[in-house]
Write a protein that holds these residues in place. Structure first.
Motif, PDB file in Angstrom:
ATOM      1  N   GLU A   7      -8.062  -3.025  35.915  1.00 52.42           N
ATOM      2  CA  GLU A   7      -7.305  -3.308  36.422  1.00 52.42           C
ATOM      3  C   GLU A   7      -6.361  -3.215  37.795  1.00 52.42           C
ATOM      4  O   GLU A   7      -5.980  -3.353  37.679  1.00 52.42           O
ATOM      5  CB  GLU A   7      -6.146  -1.761  35.558  1.00 52.42           C
ATOM      6  CG  GLU A   7      -4.408  -2.343  35.656  1.00 52.42           C
ATOM      7  CD  GLU A   7      -4.320  -0.914  34.752  1.00 52.42           C
ATOM      8  OE1 GLU A   7      -4.495   0.112  33.974  1.00 52.42           O
ATOM      9  OE2 GLU A   7      -2.837  -0.968  34.236  1.00 52.42           O
ATOM     10  N   PHE A  21     -10.407  -5.076  28.674  1.00 54.78           N
ATOM     11  CA  PHE A  21      -8.827  -5.379  28.701  1.00 54.78           C
ATOM     12  C   PHE A  21      -8.037  -4.266  28.179  1.00 54.78           C
ATOM     13  O   PHE A  21      -7.486  -3.218  27.955  1.00 54.78           O
ATOM     14  CB  PHE A  21      -8.067  -6.594  28.562  1.00 54.78           C
ATOM     15  CG  PHE A  21      -6.827  -6.486  28.755  1.00 54.78           C
ATOM     16  CD1 PHE A  21      -5.594  -6.268  29.827  1.00 54.78           C
ATOM     17  CD2 PHE A  21      -5.449  -6.014  27.775  1.00 54.78           C
ATOM     18  CE1 PHE A  21      -4.532  -5.617  29.408  1.00 54.78           C
ATOM     19  CE2 PHE A  21      -4.723  -6.264  27.185  1.00 54.78           C
ATOM     20  CZ  PHE A  21      -3.765  -5.672  28.772  1.00 54.78           C
ATOM     21  N   SER A  64      -6.517  -0.309  29.480  1.00 55.99           N
ATOM     22  CA  SER A  64      -5.600  -0.741  29.126  1.00 55.99           C
ATOM     23  C   SER A  64      -4.916   0.426  28.276  1.00 55.99           C
ATOM     24  O   SER A  64      -3.786   0.456  27.982  1.00 55.99           O
ATOM     25  CB  SER A  64      -5.077  -2.265  28.453  1.00 55.99           C
ATOM     26  OG  SER A  64      -5.352  -2.279  27.351  1.00 55.99           O
ATOM     27  N   VAL A 119      -5.473   0.817  25.041  1.00 58.59           N
ATOM     28  CA  VAL A 119      -5.715   0.467  23.099  1.00 58.59           C
ATOM     29  C   VAL A 119      -7.011   0.558  23.005  1.00 58.59           C
ATOM     30  O   VAL A 119      -6.857   0.934  21.560  1.00 58.59           O
ATOM     31  CB  VAL A 119      -5.373  -1.095  23.500  1.00 58.59           C
ATOM     32  CG1 VAL A 119      -5.980  -1.360  21.544  1.00 58.59           C
ATOM     33  CG2 VAL A 119      -3.867  -1.122  24.091  1.00 58.59           C
ATOM     34  N   GLU A 138      -8.651   3.202  22.933  1.00 61.46           N
ATOM     35  CA  GLU A 138      -8.605   4.682  22.143  1.00 61.46           C
ATOM     36  C   GLU A 138      -9.347   4.441  20.610  1.00 61.46           C
ATOM     37  O   GLU A 138      -9.896   5.142  20.383  1.00 61.46           O
ATOM     38  CB  GLU A 138      -7.624   5.907  22.466  1.00 61.46           C
ATOM     39  CG  GLU A 138      -6.858   5.852  24.065  1.00 61.46           C
ATOM     40  CD  GLU A 138      -5.735   6.213  24.471  1.00 61.46           C
ATOM     41  OE1 GLU A 138      -5.150   5.492  23.470  1.00 61.46           O
ATOM     42  OE2 GLU A 138      -5.228   6.299  25.341  1.00 61.46           O
ATOM     43  N   LEU A 139      -8.453   4.096  20.263  1.00 63.55           N
ATOM     44  CA  LEU A 139      -8.139   4.394  18.576  1.00 63.55           C
ATOM     45  C   LEU A 139      -9.415   3.398  17.439  1.00 63.55           C
ATOM     46  O   LEU A 139      -9.845   3.449  16.358  1.00 63.55           O
ATOM     47  CB  LEU A 139      -7.283   4.342  17.591  1.00 63.55           C
ATOM     48  CG  LEU A 139      -6.315   5.219  17.646  1.00 63.55           C
ATOM     49  CD1 LEU A 139      -5.029   4.867  17.467  1.00 63.55           C
ATOM     50  CD2 LEU A 139      -6.675   6.425  17.855  1.00 63.55           C
ATOM     51  N   MET A 140     -10.029   2.469  18.584  1.00 67.95           N
ATOM     52  CA  MET A 140     -11.080   1.447  18.053  1.00 67.95           C
ATOM     53  C   MET A 140     -12.237   1.666  17.678  1.00 67.95           C
ATOM     54  O   MET A 140     -12.881   1.135  16.197  1.00 67.95           O
ATOM     55  CB  MET A 140     -11.075   0.057  19.475  1.00 67.95           C
ATOM     56  CG  MET A 140      -9.901  -0.755  19.309  1.00 67.95           C
ATOM     57  SD  MET A 140     -10.843  -1.692  20.776  1.00 67.95           S
ATOM     58  CE  MET A 140     -11.301  -2.910  20.142  1.00 67.95           C
ATOM     59  N   GLN A 172     -11.723   1.566  14.106  1.00 67.38           N
ATOM     60  CA  GLN A 172     -11.268   1.087  13.164  1.00 67.38           C
ATOM     61  C   GLN A 172     -12.307   0.230  12.103  1.00 67.38           C
ATOM     62  O   GLN A 172     -11.459  -1.185  11.589  1.00 67.38           O
ATOM     63  CB  GLN A 172      -9.745   0.429  13.498  1.00 67.38           C
ATOM     64  CG  GLN A 172      -8.840   1.226  14.814  1.00 67.38           C
ATOM     65  CD  GLN A 172      -7.746   1.932  13.003  1.00 67.38           C
ATOM     66  OE1 GLN A 172      -7.729   1.607  12.504  1.00 67.38           O
ATOM     67  NE2 GLN A 172      -8.005   3.499  13.235  1.00 67.38           N
ATOM     68  N   ARG A 199     -13.037  -2.580  10.120  1.00 68.96           N
ATOM     69  CA  ARG A 199     -12.943  -4.151  10.224  1.00 68.96           C
ATOM     70  C   ARG A 199     -11.335  -4.464  10.887  1.00 68.96           C
ATOM     71  O   ARG A 199     -11.676  -6.023  11.580  1.00 68.96           O
ATOM     72  CB  ARG A 199     -11.816  -3.785   8.525  1.00 68.96           C
ATOM     73  CG  ARG A 199     -11.388  -5.500   7.885  1.00 68.96           C
ATOM     74  CD  ARG A 199     -10.950  -4.888   7.073  1.00 68.96           C
ATOM     75  NE  ARG A 199     -10.407  -6.841   6.185  1.00 68.96           N
ATOM     76  CZ  ARG A 199      -9.371  -5.777   5.872  1.00 68.96           C
ATOM     77  NH1 ARG A 199      -8.784  -4.098   5.996  1.00 68.96           N
ATOM     78  NH2 ARG A 199      -8.195  -6.416   5.313  1.00 68.96           N
ATOM     79  N   ALA A 200     -10.263  -4.124  11.457  1.00 68.19           N
ATOM     80  CA  ALA A 200      -9.801  -4.114  12.664  1.00 68.19           C
ATOM     81  C   ALA A 200     -10.143  -4.585  13.654  1.00 68.19           C
ATOM     82  O   ALA A 200      -9.822  -5.234  14.931  1.00 68.19           O
ATOM     83  CB  ALA A 200      -9.263  -3.301  12.982  1.00 68.19           C
ATOM     84  N   THR A 247     -10.312  -8.145  15.349  1.00 71.62           N
ATOM     85  CA  THR A 247      -8.429  -8.762  15.087  1.00 71.62           C
ATOM     86  C   THR A 247      -8.345  -8.507  16.029  1.00 71.62           C
ATOM     87  O   THR A 247      -7.266  -8.752  16.612  1.00 71.62           O
ATOM     88  CB  THR A 247      -7.715  -8.282  13.966  1.00 71.62           C
ATOM     89  OG1 THR A 247      -9.135  -8.128  12.344  1.00 71.62           O
ATOM     90  CG2 THR A 247      -6.829  -8.680  13.292  1.00 71.62           C
ATOM     91  N   ILE A 248      -8.426  -7.284  16.451  1.00 72.47           N
ATOM     92  CA  ILE A 248      -7.265  -6.505  17.827  1.00 72.47           C
ATOM     93  C   ILE A 248      -8.323  -7.115  18.791  1.00 72.47           C
ATOM     94  O   ILE A 248      -6.988  -7.901  19.630  1.00 72.47           O
ATOM     95  CB  ILE A 248      -7.750  -5.498  18.178  1.00 72.47           C
ATOM     96  CG1 ILE A 248      -7.840  -4.636  16.727  1.00 72.47           C
ATOM     97  CG2 ILE A 248      -7.819  -4.678  19.135  1.00 72.47           C
ATOM     98  CD1 ILE A 248      -7.754  -3.518  17.043  1.00 72.47           C
ATOM     99  N   ALA A 275      -6.365 -10.302  18.740  1.00 70.08           N
ATOM    100  CA  ALA A 275      -4.853 -10.426  19.063  1.00 70.08           C
ATOM    101  C   ALA A 275      -4.139 -10.984  20.383  1.00 70.08           C
ATOM    102  O   ALA A 275      -5.092 -10.593  21.420  1.00 70.08           O
ATOM    103  CB  ALA A 275      -3.801  -9.171  18.858  1.00 70.08           C
ATOM    104  N   ASN A 328      -1.618  -9.902  23.472  1.00 71.08           N
ATOM    105  CA  ASN A 328      -1.209  -8.175  23.856  1.00 71.08           C
ATOM    106  C   ASN A 328      -0.013  -8.405  24.697  1.00 71.08           C
ATOM    107  O   ASN A 328       0.272  -9.670  25.289  1.00 71.08           O
ATOM    108  CB  ASN A 328      -2.162  -7.654  24.337  1.00 71.08           C
ATOM    109  CG  ASN A 328      -2.888  -6.775  23.512  1.00 71.08           C
ATOM    110  OD1 ASN A 328      -4.788  -7.044  23.884  1.00 71.08           O
ATOM    111  ND2 ASN A 328      -2.720  -5.907  22.367  1.00 71.08           N
ATOM    112  N   TYR A 335       1.617  -6.788  28.577  1.00 68.44           N
ATOM    113  CA  TYR A 335       1.310  -6.196  29.417  1.00 68.44           C
ATOM    114  C   TYR A 335       2.593  -6.280  30.317  1.00 68.44           C
ATOM    115  O   TYR A 335       2.675  -7.322  30.615  1.00 68.44           O
ATOM    116  CB  TYR A 335      -0.226  -6.437  30.360  1.00 68.44           C
ATOM    117  CG  TYR A 335      -0.544  -5.987  31.891  1.00 68.44           C
ATOM    118  CD1 TYR A 335      -1.297  -4.314  31.407  1.00 68.44           C
ATOM    119  CD2 TYR A 335       0.002  -6.164  32.602  1.00 68.44           C
ATOM    120  CE1 TYR A 335      -1.849  -3.831  32.284  1.00 68.44           C
ATOM    121  CE2 TYR A 335      -1.054  -5.699  34.128  1.00 68.44           C
ATOM    122  CZ  TYR A 335      -1.739  -4.403  33.067  1.00 68.44           C
ATOM    123  OH  TYR A 335      -1.852  -3.668  34.696  1.00 68.44           O
TER     124      TYR A 335
END
Lengths: 104, 319
Positions: free
Chosen positions: B187, B217, B221, B223, B225-227, B230, B232-233, B236-237, B240, B242, B244
């Motif tokens: 960052e 990134f 940032s 985002v 934390e939960l990856m 996840q 399959r997600a 996709t993430i 995607a 974002n 900012y």
């Protein structure tokens, strides 16, 4: 004019979006259809949005959405106009793409 | 809940030049976000030129006497003349007459399908070329012309490794970056480039990243934390876009798998334009056998209106 059966044109490995090709019988007109499943992204966004994010401030990621939505808004000039950009993010219809609650 | 995003667009015609260009532009535009979003212009020659002008630096000492007379005048600073070359990219296809003659009830024209496919491939080549680290070159009878690229133009709003070297040029970007030792994308780097861009008058609205640094990134940032859980997600993430919220406005962060992974591109879309000497054209080639031949050609070059309107973080880790 009859449209032909779809033919697979390709997959974007980054987004998983699949392109299908259709044409009319004489092959002079064609259509590309892009299909993208965004359910995993929406589910992920929900999970992140429900977390405790702490203090609001600059340097935060507030939304996550499919590239096709970015593209549509880019063409409409939404991202280039800070007011329109904020309006889009604060619109309840776009809540599924927010990963941090609160007004932008 | 499943939301299917369908871009359903119908176009007319194969072979009509302007229409064909529109068709090809609209085939999977999100795969080539740089090319698809850059402004479109015309080149009138293999070398095209434009002018870049800058304002004098702001000073705090501009206070004048009442009734003062002018005894000397400030010399006008000439504009900087910039230029770039166009390069030719092409794809070809040969379809046997038998294939075209086969009863096509319920099936699409093979040639139409091939043109759509080649158009998509051609755009990917163009995207890769425009974002590569390569120098502009005039070419000759044995070497193809090269258009200068985004990396070749940007030399002011940069963040690089200490042993990396920015390109040196005055009018045509005939130099390239000398790569330095890679370091993690953070960052801090993002903020440093954004600050430079802001200070130099850029209005950056998009940061474009290769897949690896899009992932990086997401990590800085928060985002990410939960990856881990996840599954399959995850893909996709990374794929995607974002939003900012930076100190200097709201920006889009967009993945681009044809961008150099070692770079982060900071873009003000008003500053980048792709000029076409020849827009996408599908020509039928002379028949030499029992087949139809088509050649898909485009001749294009990059115009950067003001390189201070763009930014580049380079020497980033790629794996």
């Amino acid at each position: 004019m009859s449209i032909t059966d779809p033919r697979y044109l390709g997959t974007d490995p980054l987004t998983g979006a699949v392109d299908w090709f259709y044409s009319d019988a004489d092959g002079q007109n064609f259509t590309i259809r892009r299909v993208e499943d965004v359910e995993p992204l929406v589910e992920f966004n929900k999970a992140v949005a429900n977390k405790d994010h702490g203090r609001w401030g600059d340097g935060k990621v507030v939304a996550q959405f499919p590239l096709s939505i970015w593209w549509e808004n880019q063409k409409k000039g939404v991202w280039a106009d800070q007011k329109a950009c904020k309006r889009w993010h604060n619109d309840p219809d776009n809540r599924v793409f927010r990963i941090r609650p609160g007004r932008v | 809940m499943a939301i299917a995003t369908n871009t359903f667009t119908r176009f007319d015609a194969i072979g009509v030049r302007e229409q064909l260009s529109n068709v090809i532009y609209n085939v999977a535009p999100t795969e080539t976000p740089f090319l698809s979003n850059a402004k479109v212009g015309k080149a009138k020659n293999t070398l095209f030129e434009w002018q870049e002008d800058t304002l004098a630096a702001a000073v705090s000492s501009n206070q004048q006497l009442e009734g003062d007379d002018l005894t000397s005048y400030t010399a006008v600073v000439a504009t900087v003349r910039l230029g770039n070359y166009v390069e030719i990219a092409r794809k070809d296809v040969v379809i046997s007459e038998t294939q075209e003659a086969v009863d096509s009830a319920g099936r699409s024209s093979e040639m139409g399908y091939q043109i759509a496919k080649l158009g998509k491939e051609l755009k990917r080549d163009m995207e890769t070329s425009l974002l590569a680290n390569k120098a502009a070159a005039a070419g000759n009878t044995t070497t193809a012309r090269d258009t200068g690229t985004f990396c070749g133009f940007v030399k002011t709003n940069i963040d690089k490794a200490s042993d990396g070297t920015a390109p040196v040029y005055t009018s045509i970007p005939t130099d390239v970056w000398t790569n330095g030792t890679t370091r993690a994308f953070t960052e801090t780097i993002t903020k440093a480039v954004l600050k430079l861009c802001y200070d130099n008058g850029a209005n950056v609205s998009t940061i474009m990243l290769g897949s690896f640094n899009k992932q990086a990134f997401s990590a800085f940032s928060g985002v990410v934390e939960l990856m881990a859980n996840q599954g399959r997600a995850q893909a996709t993430i990374i794929g995607a876009a974002n939003t900012y919220v930076s100190d200097f406005g709201t920006l889009s962060v967009v993945p681009n798998r044809f961008a150099l992974n070692r770079n982060a591109y900071f873009i003000d879309w008003e500053q980048v334009q792709v000029n076409y000497l020849r827009p996408f054209q599908a020509s039928e080639l002379a028949k030499t056998g029992d087949a139809k031949k088509r050649l898909l050609v485009v001749e294009y070059g990059l115009q950067v209106n003001a390189q201070k309107g763009l930014g580049l973080a380079t020497d980033l880790t790629t794996s």
